[in-house]
Design an enzyme around this catalytic site. Structure first.
Site, mmCIF file in Angstrom:
data_model
loop_
_atom_site.group_PDB
_atom_site.id
_atom_site.type_symbol
_atom_site.label_atom_id
_atom_site.label_comp_id
_atom_site.label_asym_id
_atom_site.label_seq_id
_atom_site.Cartn_x
_atom_site.Cartn_y
_atom_site.Cartn_z
ATOM 1 N N ASP A 19 23.647 33.488 -59.262
ATOM 2 C CA ASP A 19 22.809 32.774 -58.327
ATOM 3 C C ASP A 19 23.094 31.284 -58.525
ATOM 4 O OD1 ASP A 19 20.591 32.187 -56.575
ATOM 5 O OD2 ASP A 19 19.428 31.732 -58.388
ATOM 6 N N ASP A 21 20.772 28.144 -57.527
ATOM 7 C CA ASP A 21 19.677 27.254 -57.935
ATOM 8 C C ASP A 21 18.871 27.851 -59.080
ATOM 9 O OD1 ASP A 21 20.361 25.403 -55.863
ATOM 10 O OD2 ASP A 21 19.437 26.781 -54.432
ATOM 11 N N CYS A 100 23.914 32.932 -47.713
ATOM 12 C CA CYS A 100 23.089 33.355 -46.573
ATOM 13 C C CYS A 100 22.296 32.136 -46.120
ATOM 14 C CB CYS A 100 22.127 34.482 -46.944
ATOM 15 S SG CYS A 100 20.848 34.684 -45.661
ATOM 16 N N HIS A 102 20.303 32.002 -43.509
ATOM 17 C CA HIS A 102 19.304 32.414 -42.510
ATOM 18 C C HIS A 102 17.861 32.274 -42.966
ATOM 19 C CE1 HIS A 102 23.024 34.888 -41.602
ATOM 20 N NE2 HIS A 102 22.902 34.068 -40.574
ATOM 21 N N CYS A 108 18.136 39.066 -41.433
ATOM 22 C CA CYS A 108 19.589 39.231 -41.405
ATOM 23 C C CYS A 108 19.978 40.281 -42.442
ATOM 24 C CB CYS A 108 20.251 37.899 -41.744
ATOM 25 S SG CYS A 108 19.914 37.364 -43.433
ATOM 26 N N CYS A 110 22.308 39.713 -44.770
ATOM 27 C CA CYS A 110 22.869 39.155 -46.005
ATOM 28 C C CYS A 110 21.849 38.632 -47.010
ATOM 29 C CB CYS A 110 23.893 38.067 -45.682
ATOM 30 S SG CYS A 110 23.536 36.980 -44.303
ATOM 31 N N ASP A 137 17.581 33.974 -61.369
ATOM 32 C CA ASP A 137 16.277 33.548 -61.880
ATOM 33 C C ASP A 137 15.125 34.063 -61.002
ATOM 34 O OD1 ASP A 137 16.896 31.783 -59.715
ATOM 35 O OD2 ASP A 137 15.429 30.349 -60.469
HETATM 36 MG MG MG Z 1 17.665 30.810 -58.000
HETATM 37 ZN ZN ZN Z 2 21.604 36.005 -43.983
#
Ligand code: MG
Ligand code: ZN
Length: 190
Positions: A19, A21, A100, A102, A108, A110, A137
């Site tokens: 991931d 962030d 993604c 969106h 969506c 994704c 996280d």
């Molecule tokens: Mg994160």
């Molecule tokens: Zn998406």
């Protein structure tokens, strides 16, 4: 059925899915500028160890700030270029950033917790998901990993401590929990 296995069915690679962030950069809600990027302590050295152990480094990130109109996809690309530059000082190379952009409301295919981006990455790079790890996280990261059949890893950085409190008993049994990205190198065995 053809008796010859198709080349794409040979899943020879393993990956460390990440991931963004709160994992490879310090958590900033709706991070929207390259200048907000901070690489966590020892993260560069840790990812270099994963890379040297033969894992492809692939980022899987939801960036609904694009759909919300907070920032553009071009800005996301600039931020990712900056993240790549920062990590390249450690000899770390990310294979690709899957994004993604969106809004959650448009449902969506994704957006995590959907395993869609993980499957897309696995197909493109011939990755054996079962031999791979997904470090996140948020509970959406953990759910994404579990539904894809990937080994889930929870970091207590970013939103990780609140995620850890919300884990159901079943998921808790499946998840490896660490204080930081640098601690995850314990998982590298073979
Ligand atoms: Mg994160
Ligand atoms: Zn998406």
């Amino acid at each position: 059925m053809n008796s010859q296995p198709k080349k794409s069915s040979i899943q020879s690679e393993k990956a460390l899915f990440l991931d963004r962030d709160g994992v490879i950069v310090d958590y900033v809600p709706y991070l929207s500028q390259p200048s907000q990027v901070q690489i966590p302590q020892k993260a560069g050295e840790a990812l270099k160890k994963w890379q040297d152990a033969g894992y492809l480094l692939i980022v899987i990130t939801n960036q609904s700030g694009v759909g919300r109109g907070y920032f553009s996809m071009d800005m996301v690309d600039l931020i990712h270029k900056h993240i790549r530059d920062e990590y390249s000082a450690f000899g770390v190379r990310f294979e690709e950033f899957f994004v993604c952009p969106h809004l959650p409301s448009i449902q969506c295919k994704c957006r995590k917790p959907s395993p869609n981006m993980l499957f897309q990455a696995s197909q493109k790079y011939n990755i054996d998901i079962e031999r791979s790890f997904f470090v996140g996280d948020a509970s959406s990261d953990i759910e994404c990993a579990i539904s894809a059949g990937c080994n889930p890893v929870l970091l207590l950085t970013g939103r990780g401590s609140s995620t850890s409190r919300m884990l159901c008993d079943n998921d808790r049994k499946l998840v490896s929990i660490f204080n930081s990205l640098s601690e995850t190198i314990e998982l590298i065995k073979n």
